[in-house]
Motif scaffolding. Structure first.
Motif, mmCIF file in Angstrom:
data_model
loop_
_atom_site.group_PDB
_atom_site.id
_atom_site.type_symbol
_atom_site.label_atom_id
_atom_site.label_comp_id
_atom_site.label_asym_id
_atom_site.label_seq_id
_atom_site.Cartn_x
_atom_site.Cartn_y
_atom_site.Cartn_z
ATOM 1 N N GLU A 1 59.668 -36.321 18.402
ATOM 2 C CA GLU A 1 60.443 -37.552 18.567
ATOM 3 C C GLU A 1 59.722 -38.508 19.510
ATOM 4 O OE1 GLU A 1 63.639 -40.016 17.689
ATOM 5 O OE2 GLU A 1 63.067 -38.080 16.815
ATOM 6 N N PHE A 2 59.070 -37.958 20.516
ATOM 7 C CA PHE A 2 58.293 -38.762 21.469
ATOM 8 C C PHE A 2 57.178 -39.505 20.744
ATOM 9 C CE2 PHE A 2 55.926 -39.420 25.473
ATOM 10 C CZ PHE A 2 56.986 -39.759 26.310
ATOM 11 N N PHE A 3 56.436 -38.796 19.902
ATOM 12 C CA PHE A 3 55.383 -39.429 19.112
ATOM 13 C C PHE A 3 55.954 -40.512 18.197
ATOM 14 C CE2 PHE A 3 52.310 -35.664 19.511
ATOM 15 C CZ PHE A 3 51.457 -36.380 20.331
ATOM 16 N N LYS A 4 57.083 -40.205 17.567
ATOM 17 C CA LYS A 4 57.697 -41.151 16.629
ATOM 18 C C LYS A 4 58.105 -42.435 17.341
ATOM 19 C CE LYS A 4 61.644 -41.596 13.510
ATOM 20 N NZ LYS A 4 62.854 -40.904 12.967
ATOM 21 N N ASN A 5 58.735 -42.295 18.515
ATOM 22 C CA ASN A 5 59.213 -43.476 19.243
ATOM 23 C C ASN A 5 58.066 -44.337 19.749
ATOM 24 O OD1 ASN A 5 61.845 -42.628 18.835
ATOM 25 N ND2 ASN A 5 62.003 -41.585 20.814
ATOM 26 N N HIS A 6 56.946 -43.713 20.094
ATOM 27 C CA HIS A 6 55.801 -44.463 20.632
ATOM 28 C C HIS A 6 54.756 -44.781 19.558
ATOM 29 C CE1 HIS A 6 57.534 -42.785 24.347
ATOM 30 N NE2 HIS A 6 56.944 -43.780 24.974
ATOM 31 N N ARG A 7 55.039 -44.354 18.325
ATOM 32 C CA ARG A 7 54.122 -44.613 17.195
ATOM 33 C C ARG A 7 52.696 -44.183 17.548
ATOM 34 N NH1 ARG A 7 56.110 -50.482 14.747
ATOM 35 N NH2 ARG A 7 58.276 -49.826 14.330
ATOM 36 N N THR B 1 48.280 -33.275 19.408
ATOM 37 C CA THR B 1 48.334 -34.319 18.394
ATOM 38 C C THR B 1 49.534 -34.079 17.488
ATOM 39 O OG1 THR B 1 46.991 -33.130 16.770
ATOM 40 C CG2 THR B 1 45.814 -34.441 18.440
ATOM 41 N N SER B 2 49.869 -35.089 16.713
ATOM 42 C CA SER B 2 50.971 -34.926 15.759
ATOM 43 C C SER B 2 50.631 -33.863 14.725
ATOM 44 C CB SER B 2 51.282 -36.268 15.085
ATOM 45 O OG SER B 2 50.129 -36.763 14.416
ATOM 46 N N ASN B 3 49.349 -33.737 14.398
ATOM 47 C CA ASN B 3 48.938 -32.688 13.455
ATOM 48 C C ASN B 3 49.175 -31.295 14.036
ATOM 49 O OD1 ASN B 3 48.133 -34.414 11.420
ATOM 50 N ND2 ASN B 3 46.015 -34.525 12.128
#
Length: 445
Positions: A302-308, A326-328
Motif C-alpha cells: 500500500e505504501f508503494f501504491k500511495n507513493h507510486r 522493490t515492488s517485484n
C-alpha cells in the motif's frame, strides 16, 4: 382397514417424515456461498433459504413437531395395522402364550425398520449429498408449514429461548468466517485436486501478508550494492558489471547517508549517448522512498501504491538502513517465486539430514524449508541468526547451538559479531533430548 390401506397410511407417514428429515439436513448443510451464487443467478428460492438460515428457530421447531408427530402416529398405526396379520400368519406355529408378544414385536420391528431406512437414512444421505438443491426445492412447502403451525411454533420457541437464556447458551448461529475456515477450505481444495500445491501456497501467502514483515522480502543490508557519490566512472562501471541490478543506492561516504538512487538503464543510455556518469546530476539521481521496518507486506504494498514507487529503502527507528525492497520483491513474496531462488542460495543441503543456512535467512523461509509451524517468541527477531541469538540470550560464538522442533541450529561461522552461517541438523528427540528453555523476561532484567 385392510392391509393395502394400512400400508398406504404408513407410506404416507414415511413420506411426511422424509420431507421433514430432508428439510432439516439440507438447511443445516447448505453452504451460504453457493446459495448466494444461486440468488445472484436469479433463483429467489435461495434467498428464502438464506433467510431461514439466519433465523432457524421457527424452522427447526416445525421440523421437530412434524418428526415427533409422525413417529408417534407411525407407532400407533403400525401396531394396530400389522400385528393381526403376523398373529394370523404365526397361528399354529408358535405357542398361544407367546403369539401376541411375538406378533407385536415383529410389527414393531417392521415399522421401525421402514422408518429408519426409508424415512431417515436415505433422505438424510440425499440431503447431505446435494444440500443446496434439496433446500431450494423444499423451502416453499416448509414456509407453508411454518405459517400453519405458527401458534405452536411461537409457544415452543418462547419456551426454548427461555431455557437457553437460563443456561447462557447462544440462540443464533455464529457464521463469522475466520482465517482458520479459509485455510480449511484451501486444504480441502488441495485434497480434492482443485488447487495444486503452488496455488495453495500462493493463496496462503496472501493471507499471511498481514503477519509477515517487509524485512522478510527485502535485500538485507549486508547484500546491498551501492554507489558512493565520489565514485569514479570506472568504479560505477565495475560495480554494475560485477552486480548487475536495475537500481542502485547513492550514498555520501557510508550506506546510512543516502542521497537517492539511480536507474541502471538511465546510466546505460547516458553511456550510449556519450555523456558522463555524474551521480550528483539531478537528472540521474532520484529521491529514495523510505519504508519503516515495522511495516508488513500488505502495508508495504500500500505504501508503494500511495507513493507510486517501486523501489524503497527499509530503515529502522535509528535511521539506519536495514535493507532495500522493490515492488517485484513484494509481489514475488506473495506469488511464492522468491522462495525458489533465495532459499536455494541461503539454505544449502549437505545431505538428507543437514543443511548450511545463511544467518540472514528470514525465519519465514526457515519455517517453510523445514516445515516448522512456528518459532517461539518470533515477534522478537526476523532471521535465523536472530532466533539463535534471542534463545541463547547472548552474542553467539562458534559451536553454540539451539535445539528446537527436532532440529539442531549450530553456529559454524562468525563474521565479527554477526552470525554468518549455521549448520542445521535433523535430530532424533529420543537420542538428543535437549530442552529449549524460555528466554528471561525482559521486564525482569
Amino acid at each position: 382397514m385392510g392391509l393395502f390401506e394400512n400400508l398406504l397410511v404408513i407410506f404416507c407417514l414415511i413420506g411426511v417424515s422424509c420431507f421433514f428429515s430432508m428439510s432439516e439436513i439440507s438447511l443445516a448443510a447448505a453452504r451460504k456461498m453457493r446459495l448466494r451464487q444461486s440468488l445472484e443467478e436469479g433463483d429467489l428460492r435461495a434467498g428464502k433459504v438464506l433467510q431461514l438460515q439466519e433465523h432457524p428457530g421457527s424452522f427447526f421447531t416445525v421440523v421437530q413437531i412434524g418428526l415427533n408427530a409422525v413417529a408417534i402416529m407411525g407407532g400407533i398405526v403400525g401396531e394396530s395395522s400389522f400385528t393381526p396379520y403376523f398373529r394370523a400368519a404365526l397361528d399354529g406355529v408358535l405357542p398361544a402364550a407367546y403369539l401376541d408378544q411375538v406378533s407385536f414385536l415383529l410389527s414393531f420391528v417392521m415399522v421401525t425398520s421402514m422408518f429408519i431406512l426409508i424415512a431417515d437414512l436415505m433422505p438424510k444421505r440425499i440431503a447431505m449429498a446435494i444440500p443446496e438443491k434439496v433446500a431450494v426445492v423444499l423451502v416453499g412447502p416448509m414456509l407453508v408449514c411454518i405459517t400453519l403451525l405458527k401458534p405452536f411454533v411461537w409457544l415452543f420457541n418462547m419456551l426454548a429461548d427461555g431455557i437457553m437464556k437460563l443456561l447462557s447458551l447462544p440462540t443464533v448461529r455464529n457464521d463469522e468466517v475466520t482465517i482458520d475456515d479459509m485455510y480449511a477450505v484451501m486444504d480441502a481444495g488441495a485434497e480434492a485436486g482443485v488447487l495444486d500445491k503452488d496455488e495453495q501456497q500462493m493463496i496462503e501467502n496472501v493471507f499471511e501478508m498481514q503477519t509477515i514483515p517487509v524485512t522478510a522480502a527485502m535485500t538485507s543490508r549486508e547484500s546491498i550494492v551501492y554507489f558512493l557519490s565520489s565514485d569514479s566512472e570506472e568504479d560505477i562501471k565495475r560495480k554494475i558489471t560485477e552486480d548487475p541490478h536495475s537500481k542502485f543506492l547513492v550514498c555520501d561516504g557510508q550506506l546510512d547517508n543516502i542521497k537517492g538512487f539511480v536507474d541502471a538503464k538511465e546510466l546505460l543510455l547516458r553511456l550510449i549517448n556519450g555523456k558522463s556518469l555524474d551521480l550528483n546530476d539531478a537528472k540521474v539521481l532520484h529521491t529514495s522512498l523510505i519504508i519503516p521496518d515495522t511495516l508488513n507486506l500488505a502495508e508495504a504494498m500500500e505504501f508503494f501504491k500511495n507513493h507510486r514507487a517501486d523501489f524503497g529503502v527499509v530503515m529502522n527507528e535509528y535511521a539506519l538502513v536495514v535493507g532495500i525492497v522493490t515492488s517485484n520483491d513484494l509481489q514475488s513474496a506473495v506469488m511464492g517465486t522468491w522462495a525458489l531462488h533465495d532459499v536455494e542460495e541461503q539454505i544449502v543441503a549437505r545431505d538428507t539430514n543437514s543443511w548450511l543456512v545463511d544467518g540472514v535467512t528470514p525465519i519465514t523461509d526457515v519455517m517453510r524449508a523445514f516445515e516448522i509451524e512456528e518459532f517461539p517468541y518470533s515477534e522478537n527477531y526476523e532471521t535465523v541468526a536472530g532466533f539463535v541469538t534471542y534463545m541463547l540470550r547472548k552474542i553467539p560464538k562458534r559451536t553454540d547451538f539451539v535445539v528446537y522442533a527436532g532440529f539442531k541450529f549450530e553456529v559454524v561461522d562468525i563474521d565479527a559479531f554477526r552470525v554468518d552461517q549455521l549448520l542445521v541438523t535433523r535430530i532424533d528427540a529420543a537420542d538428543n533430548p535437549l530442552p529449549v528453555l524460555p528466554p528471561v523476561d525482559d521486564k525482569k532484567q
